[in-house]
Design an enzyme around this catalytic site. Structure first.
Site, PDB file in Angstrom:
ATOM      1  N   HIS A 497       0.829  -1.206   0.000  1.00  0.00           N
ATOM      2  CA  HIS A 497       0.000   0.000   0.000  1.00  0.00           C
ATOM      3  C   HIS A 497       0.867   1.262   0.000  1.00  0.00           C
ATOM      4  O   HIS A 497       0.709   2.136  -0.856  1.00  0.00           O
ATOM      5  CB  HIS A 497      -0.903  -0.019   1.236  1.00  0.00           C
ATOM      6  CG  HIS A 497      -1.778   1.176   1.378  1.00  0.00           C
ATOM      7  ND1 HIS A 497      -3.106   1.174   1.018  1.00  0.00           N
ATOM      8  CD2 HIS A 497      -1.535   2.425   1.842  1.00  0.00           C
ATOM      9  CE1 HIS A 497      -3.633   2.368   1.235  1.00  0.00           C
ATOM     10  NE2 HIS A 497      -2.692   3.141   1.750  1.00  0.00           N
ATOM     11  N   GLU A 498       1.771   1.347   0.948  1.00  0.00           N
ATOM     12  CA  GLU A 498       2.592   2.547   1.043  1.00  0.00           C
ATOM     13  C   GLU A 498       3.560   2.656  -0.138  1.00  0.00           C
ATOM     14  O   GLU A 498       3.895   3.761  -0.573  1.00  0.00           O
ATOM     15  CB  GLU A 498       3.359   2.568   2.371  1.00  0.00           C
ATOM     16  CG  GLU A 498       2.477   2.552   3.609  1.00  0.00           C
ATOM     17  CD  GLU A 498       1.438   3.663   3.634  1.00  0.00           C
ATOM     18  OE1 GLU A 498       1.633   4.707   2.977  1.00  0.00           O
ATOM     19  OE2 GLU A 498       0.417   3.484   4.316  1.00  0.00           O
ATOM     20  N   HIS A 501       1.852   4.526  -2.836  1.00  0.00           N
ATOM     21  CA  HIS A 501       1.955   5.975  -2.637  1.00  0.00           C
ATOM     22  C   HIS A 501       3.321   6.476  -3.099  1.00  0.00           C
ATOM     23  O   HIS A 501       3.433   7.545  -3.713  1.00  0.00           O
ATOM     24  CB  HIS A 501       1.773   6.315  -1.152  1.00  0.00           C
ATOM     25  CG  HIS A 501       0.362   6.272  -0.672  1.00  0.00           C
ATOM     26  ND1 HIS A 501      -0.664   6.914  -1.312  1.00  0.00           N
ATOM     27  CD2 HIS A 501      -0.192   5.687   0.424  1.00  0.00           C
ATOM     28  CE1 HIS A 501      -1.792   6.732  -0.645  1.00  0.00           C
ATOM     29  NE2 HIS A 501      -1.526   5.983   0.405  1.00  0.00           N
ATOM     30  N   HIS A 504       3.509   6.849  -6.740  1.00  0.00           N
ATOM     31  CA  HIS A 504       2.775   8.056  -7.133  1.00  0.00           C
ATOM     32  C   HIS A 504       3.695   9.277  -7.044  1.00  0.00           C
ATOM     33  O   HIS A 504       3.679  10.156  -7.910  1.00  0.00           O
ATOM     34  CB  HIS A 504       1.561   8.220  -6.215  1.00  0.00           C
ATOM     35  CG  HIS A 504       0.478   9.073  -6.782  1.00  0.00           C
ATOM     36  ND1 HIS A 504      -0.674   9.368  -6.081  1.00  0.00           N
ATOM     37  CD2 HIS A 504       0.336   9.709  -7.962  1.00  0.00           C
ATOM     38  CE1 HIS A 504      -1.459  10.126  -6.813  1.00  0.00           C
ATOM     39  NE2 HIS A 504      -0.866  10.351  -7.962  1.00  0.00           N
TER      40      HIS A 504
END
Length: 704
Positions: A497-498, A501, A504
């Protein structure tokens, strides 16, 4: 919280920070040009005494930048006003980004004190910009005459965002309104900082020690849990075994211990954090009251209405309907899951016929049930998820999807011995960016997991591209004296998940820092992260790295199938639990008058529709709900579920074309990851997927 993110600092974010004292300082590593690889922060040279002088110098420079815009005798243009504002205070952005990122990852009493002293001046600085009538008139002139300028998509978005920021920052208020706005934002920034400090202090204040004489209480625990507890005790100068409220310590004990008395004590401690000692109850109520007053200044009925105007959802009615739709579709299944565990605990002989499943029993009973029903346990799964192997596997996934590679660079200074810095390169060797990885819990680090920037991507005036520097922070299971760091499946998903990010941030492209990377609508920012979790149960991906750390055996398909089955079984419960957080958030931010009842009573009423386990008097999550009272998720927590709708639909394209399909990945990078906030998120999503997302995709995923 598991899924937490710090959005890169922008001028607006400085309303929550600040600056003070200013001794003139030469050779301050926060002010001098870094001599480190790629201009990374000089963590090896930065000391606590450098921060305030650096802020003082940077703030003076930032004010000078603003004054130059005010005094510019030329008519306002896009370049001399909008772009000038975007590029003003560059050194202040740098100093503040480093300081506030470290305040989350490696804080100290001195840093917390500095933050409190800094608060008023940065709030004043921000307000002096947005409430300056000369600057606003220049911005408004450009906005009103925008058709006269040759603006591309990024320029148009920057102009629109700048103008709205001034309007929402109080520029259109009368003098009395502006004065009240200054007071409200100043108090809010101070209270939010205090809220976070109280949560950290309350988390660190509680420990539970099991002395050596009570060794029977830990005999049933897996070896890695006992060793971790013993290491914690030794580090604190205690005998026996010690548990803290850090999730990497708390969660394993709650999962594997059958001692209901100790678990109830731990659960109550966790769910009464910042109630009483380090109390946040009054702070939470005051923050909600001030936010309501701020919204009313602008003519909104409540704070959520003010916030949601700048989100994909758009308004309160849409968010409430979204939450209600998901709750209606999944609550009965969640209640069935709870009832099944209740029956199982009795029928299996775990507890007697009078047993009532309580919140502190959930982890233990669900783990036992999962082990019996699906022949799977966290302990079994962990053997295949050794942290270093997982990291290499995730790097490999990024290479397969996007062609990037990761190389550790020990020449890049880090802020703690646990941290490792990596260069990230494109297939042609060009630099994508730098990523720091900081995996383990410590008293100086806040809980949860998150990504943040140390430097956003942007393009300088001369066209030079500045590549991003990001960090991934977690609180994963630490290695012990005899066992490497083995991740639970939940920790593995959190890593993915991180990392999403971080991608991104790393893939950011564009001219303006405020529009690149994670500078997007809050209910869109979780799409790049949550989509990554889908790879966690893909055999083709797991075969790249998930081997038993003792035997080298690959994770068998049978075990993966069991993980999926167990994960799906509790999906409805997990969904309803998340919806309870979202409903609590919306309740706090749709008040139309100050909260007169206790925080506990307010929260209980707000979340009652999601109640699926017994209510425990005297507890409340709101005083430790950092996302909405200390972070940036006020009236936005629903965004996690909103993004799940997006990612469920988006990942179906990978499922259709192949989970390593470079064309799909390339389109996702081009249309989602690299574009940041340069266009409306729905425009970007439809460009990638070909249609708007539907809630049905998520509901089907939960109920399958």
């Amino acid at each position: 919280m598991k899924k937490s993110i710090i959005i890169p600092l922008t001028i607006m974010a400085f309303a929550a920070t600040a600056c003070h004292r200013g001794d003139s300082t030469e050779n301050n590593p926060l002010l001098t040009t870094p001599t480190t690889p790629y201009g990374t922060p000089q963590f090896d040279k930065i000391k606590i005494e450098h921060y305030e002088p650096a802020f003082n110098v940077a703030l003076a420079e930032a004010r000078s930048d603003i004054e130059a815009i005010v005094r510019n005798p030329e008519p306002p243009t896009f370049d001399n006003t909008i772009v000038a504002l975007e590029r003003s205070g560059s050194r202040l952005n740098t100093v503040a980004t480093i300081f506030f990122a470290l305040q989350g990852a490696e804080t100290s009493d001195e840093m917390e004190a500095i933050a409190e002293r800094l608060q008023p001046q940065l709030v004043e600085y921000t307000n002096d910009i947005y409430l300056n009538p000369v600057i606003f008139e220049r911005v408004k002139s450009v906005y009103d005459n925008r058709a006269a300028y040759d603006l591309d998509t990024q320029d148009s978005m920057l102009l629109d965002k700048t103008y709205k920021s001034f309007i929402r920052g109080g520029a259109g208020l009368d003098e009395a309104g502006k004065e009240r706005y200054r007071a409200i934002t100043s108090e809010l920034s101070t209270l939010s900082l205090k809220f976070e400090q109280n949560v950290l202090a309350a988390t660190n204040a509680f420990t539970l020690n099991i002395p050596t004489a009570d060794s029977a209480k830990v005999a049933e625990l897996p070896a890695f849990v006992r060793e971790s507890m013993a290491d914690e005790a030794a580090a604190r100068g205690e005998e026996g075994w010690t548990i803290t409220l850090q999730m990497a310590s708390y969660a394993p004990f709650m999962t594997y211990s059958s001692d209901r008395e100790l678990k109830e004590k731990l659960w109550r401690a966790s769910n009464t954090r910042a109630i009483g000692d380090h109390d946040n109850c009054g702070i939470a109520k005051r923050i909600a009251e001030l936010r309501l007053e701020l919204a009313e200044l602008f003519g909104y009925p409540n704070y959520a209405a003010y916030v949601l105007e700048e989100k994909m959802a758009g308004n309160v009615a849409t968010v409430n309907a979204f939450i209600d739709e998901l709750l209606t579709a999944t609550k009965d299944r969640a209640l069935d899951e709870v009832a099944t565990l209740q029956r199982y605990a009795i029928e299996s002989g775990l507890y007697g016929a009078d047993f009532q499943l309580m919140p502190w029993d959930w982890s233990y009973v669900s783990e036992k049930y999962k082990n019996d029903r699906y022949a799977i346990s966290n302990e079994e799964v962990k053997q295949y998820l050794e942290l270093e192997s997982v990291k290499k596997g995730i790097f490999n996934l990024a290479e397969k999807l996007y062609g990037i590679t990761f190389v550790a660079n020990k020449e890049i200074p880090v802020y703690h011995p646990d941290v490792v810095a990596y260069e990230v390169h494109e297939a042609d060797g060009s630099l994508t960016g730098i990523i720091y990885m900081d995996f383990f819990p410590r008293a100086t680090k806040r809980g949860g997991a998150w990504m943040t920037n140390y430097r956003p991507m942007y393009t300088e005036a001369d066209g030079t591209e500045v590549r991003p520097i990001v960090t991934l922070c977690g609180n994963f299971t630490k290695p012990t004296s005899s066992t490497p760091s083995l991740l639970t499946f939940d920790e593995f998903e959190t890593f993915l998940h991180e990392f999403g990010h971080c991608l991104h941030g790393l893939f950011a492209e564009g001219k303006y820092a405020s529009l690149t990377g994670t500078g997007v609508y809050q209910d869109f920012v979780e799409l790049p992260s949550q989509i990554m979790e889908n790879w966690a149960t893909e055999k083709e991906f797991l075969d790249l790295f998930a081997v038993n750390y003792k035997t080298g055996e690959k994770m068998p398909q049978e075990l993966i199938d069991k993980i999926v089955a167990a994960k799906n079984y509790l999906a409805a419960y997990g969904n309803v639990r998340q919806l309870s957080f979202a409903m609590n958030d919306m309740a706090w931010h749709t008040i139309t008058e100050p909260v007169a009842v206790s925080v506990e009573e307010f929260e209980r009423t707000a979340t009652e529709p999601t109640r699926i386990t017994p209510y425990i008097s005297g507890t409340a999550m709101s005083p430790a709900f950092s996302h909405i009272f200390g972070g940036g998720y006020a009236a936005g927590y629903y965004g996690y579920k909103w993004a799940e709708v997006l990612e469920a639909d988006a990942f179906s394209l990978f499922e259709e074309k192949g989970i390593f399909n470079s064309d799909v990945a390339g389109s996702f990078r081009e249309n989602i990851l690299s574009k940041g906030g340069s266009e409306h998120p729905m425009t970007l999503y439809v460009r990638f997927r070909g249609h708007k997302p539907e809630t049905k995709a998520l509901i089907d995923k939960i109920l399958k």
